[in-house]
Design a protein around this motif. Structure first.
Motif, PDB file in Angstrom:
ATOM      1  N   THR A  53       0.821  -1.206   0.000  1.00 42.86           N
ATOM      2  CA  THR A  53       0.000   0.000   0.000  1.00 42.86           C
ATOM      3  C   THR A  53       0.857   1.258   0.000  1.00 42.86           C
ATOM      4  N   ALA A  57      -3.617   4.370   1.985  1.00 40.98           N
ATOM      5  CA  ALA A  57      -3.410   3.017   2.502  1.00 40.98           C
ATOM      6  C   ALA A  57      -4.431   2.635   3.570  1.00 40.98           C
ATOM      7  N   TYR A  76       0.309  -6.698   5.275  1.00 38.32           N
ATOM      8  CA  TYR A  76       0.496  -5.419   4.585  1.00 38.32           C
ATOM      9  C   TYR A  76       1.944  -4.965   4.680  1.00 38.32           C
ATOM     10  N   ARG A  78       3.921  -1.134   3.604  1.00 37.26           N
ATOM     11  CA  ARG A  78       3.560   0.219   3.183  1.00 37.26           C
ATOM     12  C   ARG A  78       4.776   0.968   2.667  1.00 37.26           C
TER      13      ARG A  78
END
Length: 233
Positions: A53, A57, A76, A78
């Protein structure tokens, strides 16, 4: 099996939709496109999904959660600064030896599990899924010889070519070619692999595919999804 969904881009070509939504949350029928992708991956046997992301996000994470409702595990990573499509892979920790990597805005009926299995069986460093497209030229194409004289003429020809579907299989050692924090596109990574002497395979199978990155393609994807849901879910 592990899949990585690249969902960090701003989706500028799909404005105004992406002004308030990240592109993977743009709806196709009753679902955001990223949910269609997740459902397809789960059906294909992927029990570990990592979403990369960046832009907006928090909205992606709030919608997708930990994956329980789809019977999978979602992790996830980022991007603090934009890392492009391949650079984000350097953020992965404890990844599997071979990964499915795909853009989060692809509507396709590609057999994801079969695609990854073929990649593993062939022993390539990376595999790119391809799709045939045609382009009609609106002008006569003039061919000139080295002396400046007419050598040939093609009146409004149609050219056939293969495009990337935005779906890849990547072996873990390929990620080592990405420097930490390096913004790197997937085409640049694939060419880096090729130039280092490692095999990069092209995969072609009969399937539906459409990238929803542009407004006209998005409208077509919505229509096709509504008319042929059985192709995708």
């Amino acid at each position: 099996m592990q899949a990585v969904i690249l969902a960090g881009g701003k989706g500028t070509r799909l404005k105004p939709y992406t002004t308030v939504f990240p592109k993977p949350l743009v709806p196709v029928g009753d679902y955001p496109i990223i949910e269609v992708v997740i459902r397809q991956l789960v059906k294909s046997g992927f029990d570990r999904i990592t979403i990369s992301t960046g832009y907006l996000a928090e909205l992606i994470r709030a919608y997708c959660g930990n994956g329980d409702r789809w019977g999978t595990s979602i992790e996830y990573v980022r991007e603090q600064t934009p890392l492009n499509t391949a650079g984000a892979l350097r953020l992965l920790e404890n990844c599997e030896d071979d990964l499915l990597v795909m853009n989060g805005d692809v509507l396709t009926s590609l057999d994801y599990a079969g695609f990854l299995s073929t990649h593993i069986r062939c022993g390539a460093a990376a595999t790119v899924a391809t799709y045939p497209r045609k382009a009609q030229q609106d002008f006569g194409i003039v061919q000139m010889d080295e002396h400046g004289f007419l050598a040939g003429w093609a009146e409004k020809p149609t050219y056939s070519y293969l495009v990337s579907m935005g779906v890849y299989a990547i072996s873990k050692p390929a990620i080592d070619l990405i420097e930490e924090g390096e913004p790197l596109s997937m085409p640049d990574l694939l060419m880096r692999l090729k130039n280092s002497g490692r095999a990069v395979r092209c995969h072609r199978e009969e399937c539906y595919w459409l990238d929803i990155g542009r407004n006209d393609d998005y409208a077509q994807a919505v229509e096709d999804f509504e008319n042929h849901k059985e192709w995708f879910l």
